[in-house]
Design a protein around this motif. Structure first.
Motif, PDB file in Angstrom:
ATOM      1  N   SER A 321    -103.775 -23.876 -33.007  1.00  6.49           N
ATOM      2  CA  SER A 321    -103.724 -22.558 -32.565  1.00  6.49           C
ATOM      3  C   SER A 321    -104.921 -22.470 -31.577  1.00  6.49           C
ATOM      4  O   SER A 321    -104.809 -22.207 -30.493  1.00  6.49           O
ATOM      5  N   GLU A 322    -106.184 -23.051 -32.287  1.00  3.29           N
ATOM      6  CA  GLU A 322    -107.358 -23.033 -31.265  1.00  3.29           C
ATOM      7  C   GLU A 322    -107.079 -23.851 -30.241  1.00  3.29           C
ATOM      8  O   GLU A 322    -107.630 -23.549 -29.146  1.00  3.29           O
ATOM      9  N   LYS A 323    -106.241 -25.019 -30.322  1.00  2.00           N
ATOM     10  CA  LYS A 323    -106.425 -25.962 -29.147  1.00  2.00           C
ATOM     11  C   LYS A 323    -105.573 -25.357 -27.943  1.00  2.00           C
ATOM     12  O   LYS A 323    -105.717 -25.363 -26.785  1.00  2.00           O
ATOM     13  N   LEU A 324    -104.264 -24.561 -28.367  1.00  3.81           N
ATOM     14  CA  LEU A 324    -103.440 -24.118 -27.587  1.00  3.81           C
ATOM     15  C   LEU A 324    -104.205 -22.822 -26.623  1.00  3.81           C
ATOM     16  O   LEU A 324    -103.839 -22.811 -25.602  1.00  3.81           O
ATOM     17  N   LEU A 325    -104.882 -21.995 -27.467  1.00  2.00           N
ATOM     18  CA  LEU A 325    -105.642 -21.008 -26.955  1.00  2.00           C
ATOM     19  C   LEU A 325    -106.703 -21.445 -25.809  1.00  2.00           C
ATOM     20  O   LEU A 325    -106.779 -20.875 -24.623  1.00  2.00           O
ATOM     21  N   SER A 326    -107.171 -22.699 -26.153  1.00  2.00           N
ATOM     22  CA  SER A 326    -108.105 -23.313 -25.238  1.00  2.00           C
ATOM     23  C   SER A 326    -107.458 -23.712 -23.821  1.00  2.00           C
ATOM     24  O   SER A 326    -107.896 -23.892 -22.784  1.00  2.00           O
TER      25      SER A 326
END
Length: 369
Positions: A321-326
């Motif tokens: 989720s964090e990688k996609l948000l970035s």
């Protein structure tokens, strides 16, 4: 305080620690939204609503429960409009959670045995627990298992209350109204309860959900829908017989003892639903984008406007989720206890405000991870 701190530490260790997300709604494509029809950010609709002087004067609070409040006009108007759409009596609740906990705990009286789908929402489970009625759960959408439970208990109870969701909030698949109706016809003591929270507004003719779209609509005894998702408002409703409505007014604790929705919200909901029922083009767009989303996620079966990407691990879900948000795409991690352990995931949903380029961009972002 050590007791609570230790529990929080254990939650963090498991990767299930939650905080309230911060930040605005800009700068990314939001695939975690429940604003399925893209109405929540429509400034033109708000301007249209408040251009009516009458709407600007509607109170912002009811100040009491429905049984005591002096200002009821907007609530009655919304219930009357919804009643015309569903051809049933309508009763408003403050939220889907209030509806499920209040309705189930009221109707499941002595002589009732509850049989709920294994993946039913937490509000349904809490309503079952509050009812104190005996219950069990059948394997998700496994109607052979459901019928075996019915057979085992048909002679032991006056009523068998079968509860399911029309579209399941975490998997996006749907129940089979036709099969459920056939079971009810075969076993007359069965009552059917269908939660349409994630179908109302976006599925079926006029967006009235899967039960209303079915030729077996009359077999469903209790329908629950919410206004806080596709309808860009707040609150919930149930579509029932006159007897059940009267019973709930007298026995449903979440209805009796809660301050009613603000009259302004009921007026806004009526305004939005009047728009929503004619938005067939937007519903067709949601379906088309949903098919593209399923393809982007590598799914072999497209269920609805909701699609999961299973990671099977809470930590993996958070990191993904964090990688996609970035990369500009918001898809929040869904972890235990929201979903069973081992089925942790990212939950993706479609909004009519999205475009094909949003799906294409998500697919590229996923492939780059």
């Amino acid at each position: 305080m050590t007791y609570y701190s230790d529990i929080l530490k254990d939650i963090q260790k498991q990767g299930n620690f939650r905080t309230i997300p911060k930040g605005g709604s800009t700068g990314y494509v939001d695939f975690s939204t429940n604003d399925y029809m893209g109405l929540g950010e429509r400034e033109d609709l708000r301007s249209d609503f408040f251009s009516d002087e009458h709407n600007r004067l509607i109170p912002l609070t009811s100040s009491a429960s429905r049984l005591l409040a002096s200002r009821q006009d907007e609530h009655f108007r919304l219930e009357e409009m919804m009643s015309q759409l569903y051809r049933r009596d309508i009763l408003l609740f403050n939220s889907g959670y209030h509806a499920n906990t209040g309705i189930i705990s009221a109707i499941a009286g002595q002589g009732t045995f509850i049989i709920a789908d294994k993946l039913s929402h937490a509000s349904i489970i809490d309503g079952i627990i509050l009812s104190r009625a005996p219950f069990t759960r059948f394997r998700h959408n496994d109607y052979n298992h459901l019928e075996s439970i019915i057979k085992q208990n048909i002679d032991r109870y006056e009523r068998l209350l079968v509860i399911t969701e029309s579209i399941f909030s975490m998997d996006g698949d749907s129940c089979d109204i036709a099969v459920l109706a056939a079971l009810k016809q075969k076993y007359p003591s069965v009552q059917l309860y269908v939660d349409e929270a994630h179908a109302f507004g976006v599925c079926g003719p006029q967006g009235l959900g899967l039960a209303k779209a079915s030729p077996y609509y009359e077999a469903v005894d209790i329908i629950v829908g919410t206004f806080g998702k596709a309808a860009a408002s707040c609150g919930a409703f149930t579509a029932v017989s006159p007897v059940i409505k009267s019973f709930l007014i007298n026995k449903s604790r979440s209805f009796i003892f809660s301050t009613a929705l603000p009259p302004l919200n009921s007026a806004w909901t009526r305004f939005i639903v009047n728009k929503l029922i004619s938005m067939d083009a937007e519903r067709a767009k949601v379906y088309r984008l949903s098919c593209r989303l399923a393809e982007a996620l590598g799914s072999t079966q497209q269920h609805s406007h909701i699609a999961p990407l299973i990671t099977g691990d809470a930590v993996k879900a958070v990191k993904l989720s964090e990688k996609l948000l970035s990369s500009g795409y918001k898809a929040l991690p869904i972890r235990t206890p929201t979903v069973p352990a081992g089925t942790e995931r990212l939950r993706f949903s479609i909004s009519a405000a999205m475009n094909d380029s949003d799906i294409t961009g998500l697919k590229k972002a996923l492939s780059a991870l």
